[in-house]
Design a protein around this motif. Sequence first.
Motif, short mmCIF file in Angstrom:
data_model
loop_
_atom_site.label_atom_id
_atom_site.label_comp_id
_atom_site.label_asym_id
_atom_site.label_seq_id
_atom_site.Cartn_x
_atom_site.Cartn_y
_atom_site.Cartn_z
N ALA A 77 0.82 -1.12 0.07
CA ALA A 77 -0.06 -0.15 -0.09
C ALA A 77 0.81 1.33 -0.14
O ALA A 77 0.81 2.09 -0.82
CB ALA A 77 -0.89 -0.08 1.18
N ALA A 78 1.95 1.31 0.79
CA ALA A 78 2.87 2.40 0.83
C ALA A 78 3.58 2.38 -0.58
O ALA A 78 3.76 3.67 -1.16
CB ALA A 78 3.89 2.13 1.56
N VAL A 79 3.95 1.46 -1.08
CA VAL A 79 4.42 1.61 -2.65
C VAL A 79 3.45 2.07 -3.59
O VAL A 79 3.77 3.07 -4.48
CB VAL A 79 4.86 0.43 -3.18
N GLY A 80 2.19 1.69 -3.43
CA GLY A 80 1.04 2.31 -4.35
C GLY A 80 0.80 3.68 -4.03
O GLY A 80 0.68 4.52 -5.15
N ILE A 81 0.96 4.21 -2.83
CA ILE A 81 0.77 5.57 -2.68
C ILE A 81 1.85 6.47 -3.44
O ILE A 81 1.57 7.50 -3.81
CB ILE A 81 0.72 5.99 -1.32
N PHE A 82 3.19 6.04 -3.12
CA PHE A 82 4.12 6.61 -3.64
C PHE A 82 4.08 6.68 -5.29
O PHE A 82 4.25 7.68 -5.77
CB PHE A 82 5.44 5.97 -3.35
N VAL A 83 3.95 5.50 -5.83
CA VAL A 83 4.09 5.31 -7.34
C VAL A 83 2.73 5.99 -7.80
O VAL A 83 3.13 7.02 -8.74
CB VAL A 83 4.24 4.03 -7.84
N MET A 84 1.58 5.55 -7.69
CA MET A 84 0.46 6.17 -8.21
C MET A 84 0.21 7.59 -7.63
O MET A 84 -0.53 8.39 -8.66
CB MET A 84 -0.67 4.99 -7.87
N GLY A 85 0.12 8.02 -6.63
CA GLY A 85 -0.26 9.16 -6.36
C GLY A 85 1.03 10.22 -5.90
O GLY A 85 0.72 11.10 -7.05
N GLY A 86 2.02 9.92 -5.63
CA GLY A 86 3.14 10.87 -5.49
C GLY A 86 3.74 11.28 -6.78
O GLY A 86 3.90 12.34 -7.11
#
Length: 305
Positions: free
Chosen positions: A87-96
């Motif tokens: 989930a943390a990786v998803g926030i970084f890649v898709m969101g950030g």
Amino acid sequence: MAGSAADRRTRLTVLVALAANLVIAAAKTVGGLASGSPALLSEAAHSVADSLNEVFLLAALRRSRRPADARHPFGYGKERFFWALLAAVGIFVMGGCFSFYQGLSALRRDDHDESPEGYTAGLIVLGVAFVAEATSLTRALHQARGEKRGSLDPALRTVIAEDSTAVLGVTLAMAGMSLRLATGSVVWEAMASLGIGLLLVYVAFRLGRDARDQLIGEAVDPELRRDLVGFLMRQSEIDNVAELLTMRLGMDSVLVAARIDLAPGIDSERIEEVSMRIREAMADRWPQADQVFLDVTNAPPRAGL
């Protein structure tokens, strides 16, 4: 049973967040494409990332409760930490990363007149999103207040981080769009998108660091460790606790390994009986200590206990 009840509460909290994010992501995407607002598109990517992460968290809740087997004798409790890391990786890649892209792209293009109607609709979408995210955050915080300090579920912690970031991100997007309408300069929206990106990268870093620590093997909190040592030292059969090692195996599963010196005069035939009694007493007092190993040794005491 307590773990199952906590799981049901957390699952409901995650489902509420997922439903809110799916509706918000669709509305933001439509509004962003219609208005061409980089800040609104950044927020749309943010909501899409959050929706995917909620799916990860639901998988974590289901898979972490599988019983232990020959391949995983300590159970699957750490599944929660693994999916929290994803989930943390998803926030970084898709969101950030997408927010950074939108902000930098906006800075490279020339300002042009935007439809006031499109931006007005976008601001309305963000206003509705703010209310929905704040509602989801309120529920998550309400559940967190009932949890024991130091034992917050990674899924619940992720929802709180996502919803808190979403509320701040929506606020930044609304400010950027409003200033763009007022000044006609795209710089304000670009800065809002970059701000959202920085916010998401920071949250992803914090969540990823916590999940990494738990996956590597995190000890119990110092207060519980002191209680465990004190309990062992109060047993009449134990002369000294030479070493105590602990590791969280899941939300309600803890491994405890202790090297102990027995009091003089205990017959070797009683060692197994004494060990069994102490393990059962620890399990009764701390149900989460479901993996207890006692090693009788003559090792010298270790400082710091």
